[in-house]
Design a protein around this motif. Structure first.
Motif, PDB file in Angstrom:
ATOM      1  N   UNK A   8       0.843  -1.197   0.000  1.00  0.00           N
ATOM      2  CA  UNK A   8       0.000   0.000   0.000  1.00  0.00           C
ATOM      3  C   UNK A   8       0.875   1.244   0.000  1.00  0.00           C
ATOM      4  N   UNK A   9       0.632   2.129  -0.958  1.00  0.00           N
ATOM      5  CA  UNK A   9       1.373   3.392  -1.002  1.00  0.00           C
ATOM      6  C   UNK A   9       0.655   4.473  -0.195  1.00  0.00           C
ATOM      7  N   UNK A  10      -0.634   4.273   0.071  1.00  0.00           N
ATOM      8  CA  UNK A  10      -1.416   5.145   0.952  1.00  0.00           C
ATOM      9  C   UNK A  10      -2.214   4.251   1.887  1.00  0.00           C
ATOM     10  N   UNK A  11      -2.264   4.610   3.164  1.00  0.00           N
ATOM     11  CA  UNK A  11      -3.036   3.796   4.100  1.00  0.00           C
ATOM     12  C   UNK A  11      -3.566   4.671   5.226  1.00  0.00           C
ATOM     13  N   UNK A  12      -4.783   4.375   5.642  1.00  0.00           N
ATOM     14  CA  UNK A  12      -5.416   5.086   6.757  1.00  0.00           C
ATOM     15  C   UNK A  12      -5.388   6.596   6.563  1.00  0.00           C
ATOM     16  N   UNK A  13      -5.512   7.027   5.321  1.00  0.00           N
ATOM     17  CA  UNK A  13      -5.556   8.464   5.027  1.00  0.00           C
ATOM     18  C   UNK A  13      -7.012   8.918   5.048  1.00  0.00           C
ATOM     19  N   UNK A  14      -7.303   9.908   5.865  1.00  0.00           N
ATOM     20  CA  UNK A  14      -8.676  10.392   5.983  1.00  0.00           C
ATOM     21  C   UNK A  14      -8.669  11.911   6.112  1.00  0.00           C
ATOM     22  N   UNK A 198      -2.920  26.125   4.797  1.00  0.00           N
ATOM     23  CA  UNK A 198      -2.845  24.846   5.498  1.00  0.00           C
ATOM     24  C   UNK A 198      -2.042  23.852   4.675  1.00  0.00           C
ATOM     25  N   UNK A 199      -1.389  22.931   5.387  1.00  0.00           N
ATOM     26  CA  UNK A 199      -0.526  21.971   4.716  1.00  0.00           C
ATOM     27  C   UNK A 199      -0.933  20.550   5.081  1.00  0.00           C
ATOM     28  N   UNK A 200      -1.010  19.689   4.062  1.00  0.00           N
ATOM     29  CA  UNK A 200      -1.170  18.260   4.269  1.00  0.00           C
ATOM     30  C   UNK A 200       0.179  17.618   3.998  1.00  0.00           C
ATOM     31  N   UNK A 201       0.698  16.860   4.965  1.00  0.00           N
ATOM     32  CA  UNK A 201       2.027  16.272   4.856  1.00  0.00           C
ATOM     33  C   UNK A 201       1.918  14.759   4.794  1.00  0.00           C
ATOM     34  N   UNK A 202       2.423  14.165   3.705  1.00  0.00           N
ATOM     35  CA  UNK A 202       2.446  12.713   3.567  1.00  0.00           C
ATOM     36  C   UNK A 202       3.809  12.187   3.992  1.00  0.00           C
ATOM     37  N   UNK A 203       3.794  11.160   4.822  1.00  0.00           N
ATOM     38  CA  UNK A 203       5.022  10.527   5.288  1.00  0.00           C
ATOM     39  C   UNK A 203       4.796   9.021   5.309  1.00  0.00           C
ATOM     40  N   UNK A 204       5.479   8.310   4.426  1.00  0.00           N
ATOM     41  CA  UNK A 204       5.360   6.852   4.340  1.00  0.00           C
ATOM     42  C   UNK A 204       3.908   6.415   4.178  1.00  0.00           C
ATOM     43  N   UNK A 205       3.192   7.151   3.335  1.00  0.00           N
ATOM     44  CA  UNK A 205       1.826   6.777   3.008  1.00  0.00           C
ATOM     45  C   UNK A 205       0.771   7.217   3.995  1.00  0.00           C
ATOM     46  N   UNK A 206       1.161   7.902   5.065  1.00  0.00           N
ATOM     47  CA  UNK A 206       0.203   8.387   6.052  1.00  0.00           C
ATOM     48  C   UNK A 206       0.221   9.910   6.068  1.00  0.00           C
TER      49      UNK A 206
END
Length: 220
Positions: A8-14, A198-206
């Motif tokens: 999974x490259x994205x997980x538990x993203x809400x 506002x910033x959304x930060x992705x780190x290891x798919x979260x």
């Protein structure tokens, strides 16, 4: 989200994007920014979970129901995706013509927007004769010409100098003031700090969410 049988490259993203908001999307290379944008412009469906766009559950939509939703989304791709056989004007005009706009309106609005992004002298030039930065501005003009409900931009200032980059961000701001929701994926920390959205930060798919002027809160 995963590709094939891979991890999974994205997980538990809400998260929820309220109409008319402006967000930067950041993260290291490989963190999943482009994958998240692909979900948002309906190029992929989630491997699990739910994506709701404009009140519709994407997973439950039939193939024929997707194009009307996609027309509400403007996208600036990293590789521009311009049509080489069309002029700058005709590339930008394409979404208006598909929507059935009058030709007199098309030429007037497209010429005005291309002049605003510094390409008023290149209306009839083909993409192959222009620099990468000029092609990027054509792609941006094409994405915003219809005033989409949602604009997604992947490194939109990556091939232009700081002056043009700031001008493009001001264009996005003006579009945002008209009600368009904006999400810009970028590594440009100077731009992020200067505009302060506002910033959304992705780190290891979260995902972490940094509100404007606030600290980090994980949303899951």
């Amino acid at each position: 989200m995963r590709y094939g049988n891979g991890p999974e490259v994205l997980r538990d993203v809400s998260f929820t994007l309220e109409p008319g908001t402006f967000h930067f999307l950041t993260g290291a290379s490989g963190a999943g920014k482009s994958s998240l944008l692909r979900l948002m412009y309906l190029a992929h469906r989630p491997s699990r979970g739910l994506v709701t766009m404009f009140g519709h559950d994407v997973a439950s939509l039939k193939r024929g129901e997707l194009p009307p939703l996609r027309r509400r989304i403007g996208v600036v791709f990293q590789n521009f995706r311009l049509l080489d056989h069309l002029s700058a004007l005709d590339n930008v005009a394409l979404p208006l013509r598909v929507a059935g706009a009058r030709e007199s309106q098309v030429k007037e609005h497209v010429a005005e927007l291309l002049s605003w992004v510094g390409l008023g002298d290149h209306l009839n030039d083909k993409p192959a004769t222009l620099s990468g930065g000029q092609q990027q501005r054509i792609a941006i003009a094409r994405a915003v010409i219809t005033r989409p409900s949602l604009l997604l931009a992947d490194e939109p200032t990556g091939n232009v100098d700081d002056r043009i980059g700031m001008r493009l961000l001001h264009l996005f701001e003006e579009l945002n003031k008209l009600g368009t929701t904006i999400v810009i994926a970028t590594h440009n920390e100077m731009m992020i700090e200067r505009f302060g959205y506002a910033r959304m930060v992705l780190d290891k798919g979260m995902l972490q969410h940094l509100p404007r002027g606030g600290g980090a809160t994980r949303i899951a």
